[in-house]
Design an enzyme around this catalytic site. Sequence first.
Site, PDB file in Angstrom:
ATOM      1  N   ASP A 147       0.852  -1.196   0.000  1.00 18.06           N
ATOM      2  CA  ASP A 147       0.000   0.000   0.000  1.00 18.06           C
ATOM      3  C   ASP A 147       0.890   1.249   0.000  1.00 18.06           C
ATOM      4  OD1 ASP A 147      -2.152   1.754   0.440  1.00 18.06           O
ATOM      5  OD2 ASP A 147      -3.151   0.358   1.809  1.00 18.06           O
TER       6      ASP A 147
ATOM      7  N   ASP B 290      -2.876   4.817  -2.395  1.00 18.73           N
ATOM      8  CA  ASP B 290      -3.820   5.515  -1.526  1.00 18.73           C
ATOM      9  C   ASP B 290      -4.203   6.872  -2.126  1.00 18.73           C
ATOM     10  OD1 ASP B 290      -5.004   5.492   1.242  1.00 18.73           O
ATOM     11  OD2 ASP B 290      -3.821   7.315   1.448  1.00 18.73           O
TER      12      ASP B 290
ATOM     13  N   GLU C  18      -6.781   4.157  -5.469  1.00 14.98           N
ATOM     14  CA  GLU C  18      -7.955   4.558  -4.693  1.00 14.98           C
ATOM     15  C   GLU C  18      -8.330   5.964  -5.141  1.00 14.98           C
ATOM     16  OE1 GLU C  18      -9.514   5.130  -0.109  1.00 14.98           O
ATOM     17  OE2 GLU C  18      -7.585   5.905  -0.725  1.00 14.98           O
TER      18      GLU C  18
ATOM     19  N   HIS D 136     -11.235  -1.161   4.931  1.00  9.49           N
ATOM     20  CA  HIS D 136     -10.973  -0.735   6.306  1.00  9.49           C
ATOM     21  C   HIS D 136     -11.541   0.658   6.596  1.00  9.49           C
ATOM     22  CE1 HIS D 136      -7.997   1.033   3.766  1.00  9.49           C
ATOM     23  NE2 HIS D 136      -7.687   1.887   4.720  1.00  9.49           N
ATOM     24  N   ASP D 137     -12.146   1.297   5.604  1.00  2.00           N
ATOM     25  CA  ASP D 137     -12.762   2.611   5.819  1.00  2.00           C
ATOM     26  C   ASP D 137     -14.289   2.531   5.831  1.00  2.00           C
ATOM     27  OD1 ASP D 137     -10.245   3.836   5.746  1.00  2.00           O
ATOM     28  OD2 ASP D 137     -10.376   4.195   3.580  1.00  2.00           O
TER      29      ASP D 137
HETATM   30  O1  TEU Z   1      -8.782   6.761   2.469  1.00  2.00           O
HETATM   31  C1  TEU Z   1      -9.203   7.890   1.795  1.00  2.00           C
HETATM   32  C2  TEU Z   1     -10.453   8.461   2.238  1.00  2.00           C
HETATM   33  O2  TEU Z   1     -10.874   9.402   1.636  1.00  2.00           O
HETATM   34  C3  TEU Z   1     -11.174   7.831   3.389  1.00  2.00           C
HETATM   35  O3  TEU Z   1     -10.455   7.767   4.552  1.00  2.00           O
HETATM   36  C4  TEU Z   1     -12.386   8.572   3.669  1.00  2.00           C
HETATM   37  O4  TEU Z   1     -12.066   9.709   4.360  1.00  2.00           O
HETATM   38  C5  TEU Z   1     -13.248   7.660   4.471  1.00  2.00           C
HETATM   39  O5  TEU Z   1     -13.680   6.636   3.637  1.00  2.00           O
HETATM   40  C6  TEU Z   1     -14.377   8.387   5.087  1.00  2.00           C
HETATM   41  O6  TEU Z   1     -15.222   9.031   4.200  1.00  2.00           O
HETATM   42  C7  TEU Z   1      -7.442   6.414   2.443  1.00  2.00           C
HETATM   43  C8  TEU Z   1      -7.210   5.248   3.364  1.00  2.00           C
HETATM   44  O7  TEU Z   1      -7.912   4.137   2.892  1.00  2.00           O
HETATM   45  C9  TEU Z   1      -7.599   5.667   4.752  1.00  2.00           C
HETATM   46  O8  TEU Z   1      -7.545   4.604   5.660  1.00  2.00           O
HETATM   47  C10 TEU Z   1      -6.684   6.782   5.154  1.00  2.00           C
HETATM   48  O9  TEU Z   1      -7.078   7.294   6.391  1.00  2.00           O
HETATM   49  C11 TEU Z   1      -6.681   7.911   4.136  1.00  2.00           C
HETATM   50  O10 TEU Z   1      -6.579   7.470   2.793  1.00  2.00           O
HETATM   51  C12 TEU Z   1      -5.497   8.811   4.364  1.00  2.00           C
HETATM   52  O11 TEU Z   1      -4.320   8.167   4.000  1.00  2.00           O
END
Ligand code: TEU
Length: 549
Positions: free
Chosen positions: A96, A196, A246, A320-321
């Site tokens: 990642d 990411d 992403e 994970h989000d």
């Molecule tokens: O996620 C991007 C992101 O936009 C999400 O965290 C979003 O804010 C969340 O789905 C809530 O709406 C990536 C990663 O997957 C995340 O875990 C990180 O926190 C983020 O980037 C920052 O690196």
Amino acid sequence: MSGFRNSTVYQIYIKSFCDSNGDGIGDINGIRQKLDYLQDLGVDYLWITPFFRSPMNDNGYDIADYLAINPMFGTMEDVDALIKEAKEHNIQLMFDMVFNHTSTSHEWFQKALTGDPKYMDYYIFRDPVDGHAPTNWVSKFGGNAWEYVPSLGKYYLHLFDVSQADLNWENPEVREELKNVIRFWKAKGVSGFRFDVVNLISKPDVLEDDFQGDGRRFYTDGPRIHQYLKELVGDTGIADYMTVGEMSSTSLDNCLRYANPDEKELKMVFSFHHLKVDYKDGQKWALMDPDFNELRRLFIKWQEGMQDGSAWNAVFWCNHDQPRAVSRFGDDKKYWKESAKMLGALIHLMRGTPYIYEGEELGITNPGYTDISQYQDVESTNYYRILMEEEGKTREEALEIIGARSRDNGRTPMQWDGSENAGFTTGTPWLGIPDNHTYINVEDEAKDPDSVLAFYKKLVALRKENEIIADGQIRFTDAGNDNIISYVRTLNGQTLSVFCNLRGTDQSLGESFTAPGGKILISNYESADAGKEIKIDTLRPFEVAAVLW
Ligand code: TEU
Ligand code: CA
């Protein structure tokens, strides 16, 4: 047929997968212990979330050194061993790459803080405007996206947490540093990369206030994004690697370029529009039941749209989000098993590479926490406060919203067995495990041919056995009932018809469906009339039927 089309990717959230040393935190050696399980499930790639050196304010998405392993997760020797052993299990690894920002603990940022101009130019520093932040942009985790550094008299941009400073991609030295990160892991034998929030890396030349939104329209799919991606991929020689970007709040037009092989950018993209169909007025922190008509419309747009432009999707519900799909779009009580299976089939039979997020293959549910102290995620704790202090919500209202939307819903430890800590750790798990792990767990489901796990295993295998799933054309069909999503895949004169009932009640088709000479490829209900001609009039609660003919 290119390999990634018939592949399935499994996402490991390392902190919650398997703890090998009893400290309550998953680790590299824990993954090594579970390679047999993953091989048996049949997945081809593992995407492992960041395990690099990090203060862990955002669980590793705040990287302090891209080339060093966070001791919490293990050592470089452990990673080398994992790479070797995964290959022996016929599993490829995807690491990642968090390239939009670094942790403010990163050496580059620390040097920038001393006023070193070389390193200040690695980040996005700006002078105050009229004594306040340069723009009104909002951080994705709440609050203004700029932080003032008194010793420098300047602000730096952080689209995420204050400890995640955005990198300045306009600086060719930054781009070269990041290419070296890829080269390093490539030389170690890694076969793929997940990038990411990669569509946020190209900021506009002039940064201005956003009076219509939170600023995202200025930096999302930014002005030089396609150039930067082509350069990153071309200069590191990963055009043939498994890559996924992403893409935050992206557009179809941009994704048609990101994921079209001729563009030599990425193999596929994650887009998130379908995961906002339960956001009231597009707001994550406002609750609404899922709008299934909108879901269908988005699937049609992204599935048929990407196909028309010869581009490729990653298909997924969970990561994970995100909260757990079965709790969010299905029914995690009465029809838990049926709805978990239906949701799996709905996306695995679509056109795209499916991603299974750890525990999704078991039907893991949201944990149903009742107190804010049970949450750990920086986004959840920030918004709990914002909801009460700025939006005037009561504690109960705020908890209900966090309960539905927190990223911690998807981060609870993997459920390996029915014992107290679900076989995840011999110590105390860093995040609480749902009570229903007594029956939702690997050990029990592996013994049950009718389990969610057995169903997912079948989905993974079907993709390998049926070219039509990997390579067929897709077209959405009108089942004559808004509560059903249906589509057909076609290849070489064959058709795969898929019907999914999104509700916990019987739903009838506008017109009955018959498939001369057809057979049920997969379904989540027992078929009473096996051997007879297929005829479908009504779908039972959360029924999915996929008919090959
Ligand atoms: O996620 C991007 C992101 O936009 C999400 O965290 C979003 O804010 C969340 O789905 C809530 O709406 C990536 C990663 O997957 C995340 O875990 C990180 O926190 C983020 O980037 C920052 O690196
Ligand atoms: Ca551990």
